[in-house]
Scaffold this motif. Sequence first.
Motif, PDB file in Angstrom:
ATOM      1  N   LEU A 152      45.864 -27.716 -18.562  1.00 17.06           N
ATOM      2  CA  LEU A 152      45.400 -28.529 -17.439  1.00 17.06           C
ATOM      3  C   LEU A 152      46.564 -29.286 -16.810  1.00 17.06           C
ATOM      4  O   LEU A 152      46.702 -29.332 -15.578  1.00 17.06           O
ATOM      5  CB  LEU A 152      44.314 -29.499 -17.905  1.00 17.06           C
ATOM      6  N   HIS A 153      47.424 -29.869 -17.651  1.00 13.50           N
ATOM      7  CA  HIS A 153      48.528 -30.659 -17.117  1.00 13.50           C
ATOM      8  C   HIS A 153      49.546 -29.789 -16.387  1.00 13.50           C
ATOM      9  O   HIS A 153      50.079 -30.184 -15.341  1.00 13.50           O
ATOM     10  CB  HIS A 153      49.196 -31.441 -18.241  1.00 13.50           C
ATOM     11  N   LEU A 154      49.810 -28.596 -16.915  1.00 12.58           N
ATOM     12  CA  LEU A 154      50.714 -27.691 -16.217  1.00 12.58           C
ATOM     13  C   LEU A 154      50.132 -27.262 -14.871  1.00 12.58           C
ATOM     14  O   LEU A 154      50.872 -27.093 -13.891  1.00 12.58           O
ATOM     15  CB  LEU A 154      51.002 -26.463 -17.081  1.00 12.58           C
ATOM     16  N   THR A 155      48.817 -27.097 -14.828  1.00  8.57           N
ATOM     17  CA  THR A 155      48.175 -26.726 -13.559  1.00  8.57           C
ATOM     18  C   THR A 155      48.347 -27.832 -12.521  1.00  8.57           C
ATOM     19  O   THR A 155      48.691 -27.573 -11.362  1.00  8.57           O
ATOM     20  CB  THR A 155      46.682 -26.446 -13.788  1.00  8.57           C
ATOM     21  N   VAL A 156      48.125 -29.090 -12.939  1.00  6.54           N
ATOM     22  CA  VAL A 156      48.280 -30.212 -12.010  1.00  6.54           C
ATOM     23  C   VAL A 156      49.740 -30.356 -11.575  1.00  6.54           C
ATOM     24  O   VAL A 156      50.035 -30.567 -10.388  1.00  6.54           O
ATOM     25  CB  VAL A 156      47.776 -31.518 -12.662  1.00  6.54           C
ATOM     26  N   LEU A 157      50.669 -30.227 -12.515  1.00  3.17           N
ATOM     27  CA  LEU A 157      52.091 -30.331 -12.170  1.00  3.17           C
ATOM     28  C   LEU A 157      52.506 -29.216 -11.220  1.00  3.17           C
ATOM     29  O   LEU A 157      53.303 -29.445 -10.293  1.00  3.17           O
ATOM     30  CB  LEU A 157      52.940 -30.296 -13.437  1.00  3.17           C
ATOM     31  N   ALA A 158      51.983 -28.004 -11.433  1.00  7.35           N
ATOM     32  CA  ALA A 158      52.306 -26.903 -10.542  1.00  7.35           C
ATOM     33  C   ALA A 158      51.793 -27.167  -9.132  1.00  7.35           C
ATOM     34  O   ALA A 158      52.476 -26.880  -8.135  1.00  7.35           O
ATOM     35  CB  ALA A 158      51.728 -25.601 -11.089  1.00  7.35           C
ATOM     36  N   CYS A 159      50.577 -27.704  -9.023  1.00  7.78           N
ATOM     37  CA  CYS A 159      50.034 -28.045  -7.701  1.00  7.78           C
ATOM     38  C   CYS A 159      50.886 -29.113  -7.025  1.00  7.78           C
ATOM     39  O   CYS A 159      51.181 -29.034  -5.825  1.00  7.78           O
ATOM     40  CB  CYS A 159      48.594 -28.534  -7.843  1.00  7.78           C
ATOM     41  N   THR A 160      51.295 -30.128  -7.803  1.00  7.91           N
ATOM     42  CA  THR A 160      51.998 -31.278  -7.234  1.00  7.91           C
ATOM     43  C   THR A 160      53.427 -30.955  -6.837  1.00  7.91           C
ATOM     44  O   THR A 160      53.887 -31.349  -5.759  1.00  7.91           O
ATOM     45  CB  THR A 160      51.996 -32.438  -8.247  1.00  7.91           C
ATOM     46  N   PHE A 161      54.137 -30.223  -7.696  1.00 11.79           N
ATOM     47  CA  PHE A 161      55.573 -30.040  -7.493  1.00 11.79           C
ATOM     48  C   PHE A 161      55.981 -28.613  -7.144  1.00 11.79           C
ATOM     49  O   PHE A 161      57.173 -28.333  -7.022  1.00 11.79           O
ATOM     50  CB  PHE A 161      56.332 -30.494  -8.744  1.00 11.79           C
ATOM     51  N   ALA A 162      55.016 -27.698  -6.980  1.00  8.32           N
ATOM     52  CA  ALA A 162      55.342 -26.337  -6.568  1.00  8.32           C
ATOM     53  C   ALA A 162      54.540 -25.922  -5.335  1.00  8.32           C
ATOM     54  O   ALA A 162      55.110 -25.542  -4.314  1.00  8.32           O
ATOM     55  CB  ALA A 162      55.098 -25.349  -7.719  1.00  8.32           C
ATOM     56  N   VAL A 163      53.205 -26.015  -5.424  1.00  7.53           N
ATOM     57  CA  VAL A 163      52.375 -25.579  -4.303  1.00  7.53           C
ATOM     58  C   VAL A 163      52.528 -26.505  -3.102  1.00  7.53           C
ATOM     59  O   VAL A 163      52.719 -26.056  -1.968  1.00  7.53           O
ATOM     60  CB  VAL A 163      50.895 -25.487  -4.729  1.00  7.53           C
ATOM     61  N   PHE A 164      52.444 -27.814  -3.352  1.00  3.35           N
ATOM     62  CA  PHE A 164      52.624 -28.775  -2.258  1.00  3.35           C
ATOM     63  C   PHE A 164      53.970 -28.585  -1.547  1.00  3.35           C
ATOM     64  O   PHE A 164      54.016 -28.487  -0.309  1.00  3.35           O
ATOM     65  CB  PHE A 164      52.501 -30.204  -2.788  1.00  3.35           C
ATOM     66  N   PRO A 165      55.109 -28.551  -2.266  1.00  4.78           N
ATOM     67  CA  PRO A 165      56.387 -28.333  -1.576  1.00  4.78           C
ATOM     68  C   PRO A 165      56.451 -27.002  -0.824  1.00  4.78           C
ATOM     69  O   PRO A 165      57.054 -26.931   0.262  1.00  4.78           O
ATOM     70  CB  PRO A 165      57.408 -28.371  -2.722  1.00  4.78           C
ATOM     71  N   ALA A 166      55.830 -25.947  -1.384  1.00  2.96           N
ATOM     72  CA  ALA A 166      55.828 -24.661  -0.683  1.00  2.96           C
ATOM     73  C   ALA A 166      55.095 -24.767   0.652  1.00  2.96           C
ATOM     74  O   ALA A 166      55.551 -24.225   1.674  1.00  2.96           O
ATOM     75  CB  ALA A 166      55.186 -23.590  -1.566  1.00  2.96           C
ATOM     76  N   LEU A 167      53.965 -25.476   0.662  1.00  3.65           N
ATOM     77  CA  LEU A 167      53.239 -25.672   1.918  1.00  3.65           C
ATOM     78  C   LEU A 167      54.048 -26.538   2.877  1.00  3.65           C
ATOM     79  O   LEU A 167      54.036 -26.323   4.096  1.00  3.65           O
ATOM     80  CB  LEU A 167      51.885 -26.320   1.629  1.00  3.65           C
ATOM     81  N   GLY A 168      54.758 -27.540   2.326  1.00  3.54           N
ATOM     82  CA  GLY A 168      55.606 -28.364   3.176  1.00  3.54           C
ATOM     83  C   GLY A 168      56.716 -27.562   3.828  1.00  3.54           C
ATOM     84  O   GLY A 168      57.019 -27.746   5.016  1.00  3.54           O
ATOM     85  N   LEU A 169      57.311 -26.657   3.087  1.00  2.00           N
ATOM     86  CA  LEU A 169      58.358 -25.805   3.661  1.00  2.00           C
ATOM     87  C   LEU A 169      57.778 -24.858   4.713  1.00  2.00           C
ATOM     88  O   LEU A 169      58.420 -24.579   5.726  1.00  2.00           O
ATOM     89  CB  LEU A 169      59.032 -24.998   2.551  1.00  2.00           C
ATOM     90  N   ALA A 170      56.556 -24.379   4.472  1.00  2.00           N
ATOM     91  CA  ALA A 170      55.928 -23.492   5.447  1.00  2.00           C
ATOM     92  C   ALA A 170      55.664 -24.200   6.771  1.00  2.00           C
ATOM     93  O   ALA A 170      55.644 -23.556   7.834  1.00  2.00           O
ATOM     94  CB  ALA A 170      54.617 -22.941   4.879  1.00  2.00           C
ATOM     95  N   ALA A 171      55.465 -25.528   6.706  1.00  2.67           N
ATOM     96  CA  ALA A 171      55.208 -26.298   7.934  1.00  2.67           C
ATOM     97  C   ALA A 171      56.458 -26.459   8.793  1.00  2.67           C
ATOM     98  O   ALA A 171      56.374 -27.011   9.894  1.00  2.67           O
ATOM     99  CB  ALA A 171      54.647 -27.673   7.577  1.00  2.67           C
ATOM    100  N   ARG A 172      57.603 -25.977   8.301  1.00  2.00           N
ATOM    101  CA  ARG A 172      58.849 -26.081   9.082  1.00  2.00           C
ATOM    102  C   ARG A 172      58.723 -25.367  10.416  1.00  2.00           C
ATOM    103  O   ARG A 172      59.348 -25.764  11.411  1.00  2.00           O
ATOM    104  CB  ARG A 172      60.003 -25.479   8.270  1.00  2.00           C
TER     105      ARG A 172
END
Length: 343
Positions: free
Chosen positions: A74-94
């Motif tokens: 569960l914790h790895l899933t939350v960390l992946a969402c916070t520090f991997a998926v979110f930044p990937a979406l932020g980069l896509a918004a470029r």
Amino acid sequence: MRSVKLPIPARLPVDGYILALLGTVGLAALVPATGAAAPVADGAATAAVAFLFFLYGARLSTREALDGLRHWRLHLTVLACTFAVFPALGLAARGLVPYVLTQPLYTGLLFLCLVPSTIQSSIAFTSLARGNVAAAICAGSFSSLVGIVLTPLLAALLLGEDGGGFDADSVVKIVCQLLVPFLAGQLLRRWIGPFVTRHRGPLGCVDRGSILLVVYAAFSAGMAAGVWHQVSGVRLLALLGVEAVLLAVMLSLTSYGSRRLGFDRADRIAIVFAGSKKSLAAGLPMASVLFGADASLAVLPLMLFHQMQLMVCAVLAKRFAAQAAPAPAAVPGPGPAVGPRPR
């Protein structure tokens, strides 16, 4: 007649602390700290940031953190969402620059995607929705702990010069203002932990007051630098639209993704609320260290996203709680009549 206390989602879904932050921004716009007052405000904000992270370290229970490791998926899933998926979406918004967002607003949006998850509101909404509260506590704590190191590193990697430059001096500032106070709080927790626990309410006011001081210093510097001439009403509306899409995508991914990963209902609720939210309390002090005089514009997307996530998650928590409520027992009707059958 006795007054009835309404549940959280039934109240006006506007965070009172957001109103205080907006009031602080207005004060900085009307009476900014300039001239001889500017270094005083900056020094006070620096001390406030260090004190905040000292309290974060003193509050985090090492035993609770170690106990929570047993739920590592569960914790790895939350960390992946916070520090991997979110930044990937932020980069896509470029690709939205310069047609939808200006470069400074995009920088703030990308920084929003790098900050850790929340603790208090994730716990509150998970509890209200009848999810796994213990998992939400540990997930938020792990995210905050990892974010002290990972958020500045991601900012150095992804923001580059937009983050005000990231050099040896920046590393020293981050270590001195964030990491060292946090570690000091952890080391002294054995002696000051009971005091911090007993006085959680007053110290919480100190927390929020310190963040208001940081916001005042940042927006005062922004007024002196004239950053607000770069933002128009149309751009702000566009930013709100982009953030609404970002929040919707993360809520959908955490909901359907956790289901596909085989988590039960209580764990899925904790993942949805911890994995889709961002911490204003942690992000504002970090921005003051990373962006300096440009922090006022950089934290604007985070402030707007914080209020949006509270409003949306309040509605979701109420819906989850209604789905978990047991169906009312049927009232037994009159039994069949007793007597001879009609011939």
